[in-house]
Motif scaffolding. Sequence first.
Motif, PDB file in Angstrom:
ATOM      1  N   GLU A  51      58.461  68.140  66.764  1.00 26.10           N
ATOM      2  CA  GLU A  51      57.844  69.425  66.401  1.00 26.10           C
ATOM      3  C   GLU A  51      56.826  69.252  65.271  1.00 26.10           C
ATOM      4  O   GLU A  51      55.765  69.879  65.287  1.00 26.10           O
ATOM      5  CB  GLU A  51      58.904  70.450  66.004  1.00 26.10           C
ATOM      6  CG  GLU A  51      60.050  70.642  66.988  1.00 26.10           C
ATOM      7  CD  GLU A  51      59.636  70.841  68.432  1.00 26.10           C
ATOM      8  OE1 GLU A  51      58.505  71.323  68.702  1.00 26.10           O
ATOM      9  OE2 GLU A  51      60.446  70.507  69.321  1.00 26.10           O
ATOM     10  N   LEU A  54      53.746  67.780  66.933  1.00 23.75           N
ATOM     11  CA  LEU A  54      53.040  68.805  67.712  1.00 23.75           C
ATOM     12  C   LEU A  54      52.225  69.709  66.783  1.00 23.75           C
ATOM     13  O   LEU A  54      51.051  69.996  67.049  1.00 23.75           O
ATOM     14  CB  LEU A  54      54.026  69.645  68.520  1.00 23.75           C
ATOM     15  CG  LEU A  54      54.656  69.005  69.761  1.00 23.75           C
ATOM     16  CD1 LEU A  54      55.774  69.891  70.294  1.00 23.75           C
ATOM     17  CD2 LEU A  54      53.620  68.755  70.854  1.00 23.75           C
ATOM     18  N   HIS A  78      59.818  74.818  72.118  1.00 20.02           N
ATOM     19  CA  HIS A  78      58.899  73.989  71.338  1.00 20.02           C
ATOM     20  C   HIS A  78      57.772  74.840  70.744  1.00 20.02           C
ATOM     21  O   HIS A  78      57.376  74.654  69.596  1.00 20.02           O
ATOM     22  CB  HIS A  78      58.330  72.877  72.206  1.00 20.02           C
ATOM     23  CG  HIS A  78      59.365  71.934  72.717  1.00 20.02           C
ATOM     24  ND1 HIS A  78      60.060  71.068  71.894  1.00 20.02           N
ATOM     25  CD2 HIS A  78      59.863  71.745  73.962  1.00 20.02           C
ATOM     26  CE1 HIS A  78      60.920  70.366  72.614  1.00 20.02           C
ATOM     27  NE2 HIS A  78      60.824  70.761  73.865  1.00 20.02           N
ATOM     28  N   ILE A 119      51.485  75.252  74.216  1.00 25.47           N
ATOM     29  CA  ILE A 119      52.407  74.135  73.999  1.00 25.47           C
ATOM     30  C   ILE A 119      53.165  73.879  75.303  1.00 25.47           C
ATOM     31  O   ILE A 119      53.782  74.779  75.866  1.00 25.47           O
ATOM     32  CB  ILE A 119      53.412  74.441  72.868  1.00 25.47           C
ATOM     33  CG1 ILE A 119      52.674  74.685  71.550  1.00 25.47           C
ATOM     34  CG2 ILE A 119      54.410  73.286  72.730  1.00 25.47           C
ATOM     35  CD1 ILE A 119      51.916  73.494  70.999  1.00 25.47           C
ATOM     36  N   ILE A 149      54.079  67.345  74.697  1.00 20.71           N
ATOM     37  CA  ILE A 149      54.911  66.259  74.180  1.00 20.71           C
ATOM     38  C   ILE A 149      54.590  64.956  74.909  1.00 20.71           C
ATOM     39  O   ILE A 149      54.430  63.901  74.294  1.00 20.71           O
ATOM     40  CB  ILE A 149      56.409  66.583  74.330  1.00 20.71           C
ATOM     41  CG1 ILE A 149      56.788  67.800  73.490  1.00 20.71           C
ATOM     42  CG2 ILE A 149      57.269  65.376  73.916  1.00 20.71           C
ATOM     43  CD1 ILE A 149      58.218  68.275  73.718  1.00 20.71           C
ATOM     44  N   SER A 170      48.259  64.998  74.098  1.00 18.45           N
ATOM     45  CA  SER A 170      49.706  64.798  74.079  1.00 18.45           C
ATOM     46  C   SER A 170      50.066  63.863  72.940  1.00 18.45           C
ATOM     47  O   SER A 170      49.247  63.042  72.518  1.00 18.45           O
ATOM     48  CB  SER A 170      50.196  64.226  75.414  1.00 18.45           C
ATOM     49  OG  SER A 170      49.693  62.917  75.607  1.00 18.45           O
TER      50      SER A 170
END
Length: 210
Positions: A51, A54, A78, A119, A149, A170
């Motif tokens: 997280e 991201l 997420h 996301i 991810i 990603s």
Amino acid sequence: MEKIIAKELLKINAVFLRPSDPFTWASGIKSPIYCDNRLTLSYPETRNIIEDELASKVKEVYPECEYIMGTATAGIAHASLVANILDLPMGYVRSGEKSHGRNNIIEGKVIPGKKVVVIEDLISTGGSCVKVVNILREAGFDVLGVVAIFTYNLEKGFKVFKENNTEYHSISNYDTLIEVALEDDYIKDDDLLKLRLWKKDPSDICWMNK
């Protein structure tokens, strides 16, 4: 960070590599890899690494982002965690319209013109993700791009995103993962050819006989 994320995914078995005993996707494609990033939510240490990365990726490539949207269902958690880190509003796009109430397909406040980042947990061929992007655009959002991810780095995926005028990033990917898997003895040298051939054309099962 791509290698760190790949190591985490392998460590918690969110990714399985079985070149000699392939999985069958819903589409019928035989695949040497299966990825379930929902498992990351059950491992706090791994979850925090993912997280944070991201959120960092969103800040790095989309500093003007005003709104986080998740994909149903795996991207929702997420998106929520990333939005919390960035202190931004969050919503998500359903896989289909509700059959009751207001028949929403977008959950969360619809604000035309808001700059959105989507996301996603996993990008394969890209079809389901660009569907979400287009739904948001039709509602008036300014979709900046997608942050995921993991991606398989498939040519079909690149093509679908390009055709829909959408960029994506990603925090880890297939090529990095198989490199890490070889280094850490999850696979052997003999498996590498199969894994690389599959990525070139997943619909061609010839890779299974190598």
